[in-house]
Design a protein around this motif. Structure first.
Motif, short mmCIF file in Angstrom:
data_model
loop_
_atom_site.label_atom_id
_atom_site.label_comp_id
_atom_site.label_asym_id
_atom_site.label_seq_id
_atom_site.Cartn_x
_atom_site.Cartn_y
_atom_site.Cartn_z
N PRO A 72 1.17 -0.82 0.22
CA PRO A 72 -0.26 0.01 -0.17
C PRO A 72 0.93 1.32 -0.32
O PRO A 72 2.36 1.04 0.18
N GLN A 124 -0.55 -5.38 -1.21
CA GLN A 124 -1.33 -5.02 -1.59
C GLN A 124 -1.13 -5.21 -3.36
O GLN A 124 0.29 -4.74 -3.22
N ARG A 179 3.51 3.46 -8.94
CA ARG A 179 2.06 2.39 -8.44
C ARG A 179 1.39 2.06 -9.60
O ARG A 179 0.79 0.53 -9.11
N GLY A 234 -4.34 6.52 -2.31
CA GLY A 234 -4.29 5.42 -2.18
C GLY A 234 -5.68 4.53 -0.99
O GLY A 234 -6.94 3.69 -2.04
N ASP A 240 -5.90 0.31 -1.63
CA ASP A 240 -5.49 -0.18 -0.62
C ASP A 240 -6.38 -0.04 0.66
O ASP A 240 -7.12 0.30 1.37
#
Length: 284
Positions: A72, A124, A179, A234, A240
């Motif tokens: 995350p 994650q 990400r 997130g 997340d």
């Protein structure tokens, strides 16, 4: 999970070590020009410390990218902010600077906060953001650069805070872009260009903030900008989440790590004594 966590911690060590070298280079390259000087990075590139630090930064970035695809954002970005603890320890060992009991306790708080975050985080994978989100990251990066350039013309105190905030938010955009970037279509993905813009200009604006202003103020807002917004985004938009029942623990760990990092903000730049130890007295 553990591979990602080790990568996040390793990247923090790399960034913290490089920051100790870059801070001295930024002060050695300072001048009396107003505004944000695009030639600052050119002057810093004449110093071996800065060139070496870029290599360390690159290794740290690769490790951060791996961590961001596995963990995350709230955990990875907190680890990046915690690199200031590494800088503080480097300052104490390399540059003969003294850490107070409060600062050593802050280093311990950062470690404890990260341990709590690591325990509470749910493994994650990379988030699947919408196409507008990818474009939004690119637009945000460009707007933050414009904001930073305009902030360079403010009075010194406001300039430092504004530049530091712009740099911190750009580092946050960098983390979010890494990400969500689609590696199978790097050329066409707007997040790719957000990574490039945020990475280069974030470091430039942070160095500019440290040239003439308060190091504590600049570093503090950078830490806030690169951790809080990405953590919230997130959780809200990128899927997340923490382990079941561990949300309060994650919140406590995040707060403890961030507060500990803020208390170490003066190590965003090595003091003049550190510069003397390195043989940098303003001229390279």
């Amino acid at each position: 999970m553990w591979v990602g966590l080790l990568c996040a911690l390793f990247s923090a060590v790399c960034y913290g070590t490089a920051a100790a070298m870059q801070a001295v280079a930024a002060r050695a390259a300072r001048d009396d020009r107003h505004g944000v000087d695009p030639r600052l990075l050119i002057r810093m590139l004449r110093q071996w410390r800065f060139i070496g630090s870029l290599g360390i930064d690159w290794v740290g970035f690769v490790a951060q990218a791996v961590a961001l695809r596995m963990l995350p954002l709230f955990l990875v970005q907190s680890a990046q902010a915690a690199s200031i603890a590494v800088t503080a320890v480097c300052a104490a060992r390399w540059f003969r600077l003294t850490l107070s009991r409060t600062e050593w306790a802050s280093v311990g708080a950062v470690c404890a906060g990260l341990a709590l975050l690591g325990s509470s985080a749910h493994s994650q994978g990379a988030g699947h953001a919408s196409v507008p989100f990818h474009y939004g990251l690119l637009v945000a990066a460009v707007l933050l650069v414009v904001f930073g350039v305009l902030a360079g013309h403010l009075t010194d105190q406001a300039r430092t805070v504004a530049l530091g905030l712009a740099a911190g938010l750009l580092f946050g955009v960098l983390g979010m872009a890494v990400r969500v970037v689609t590696f199978s279509s790097l050329i066409s993905d707007p997040a790719t260009y957000a990574v490039a813009i945020a990475g280069v200009t974030g470091g430039w604006l942070y160095a500019s903030a440290m040239q003439r202003g308060s190091v504590v103020a600049a570093t503090a807002v950078v830490l806030l900008g690169e951790t809080v917004p990405p953590a919230v985004i997130g959780l809200l938009f990128l899927g997340d989440h923490t382990r079941a029942g561990w949300l309060p623990a994650a919140g406590l760990g995040f707060a403890v790590a961030l507060i500990g990092a803020l208390l170490l903000a003066r190590f965003g730049e090595i003091t003049d004594r550190g510069s003397v130890v390195l043989g940098v007295d303003g001229v390279e």
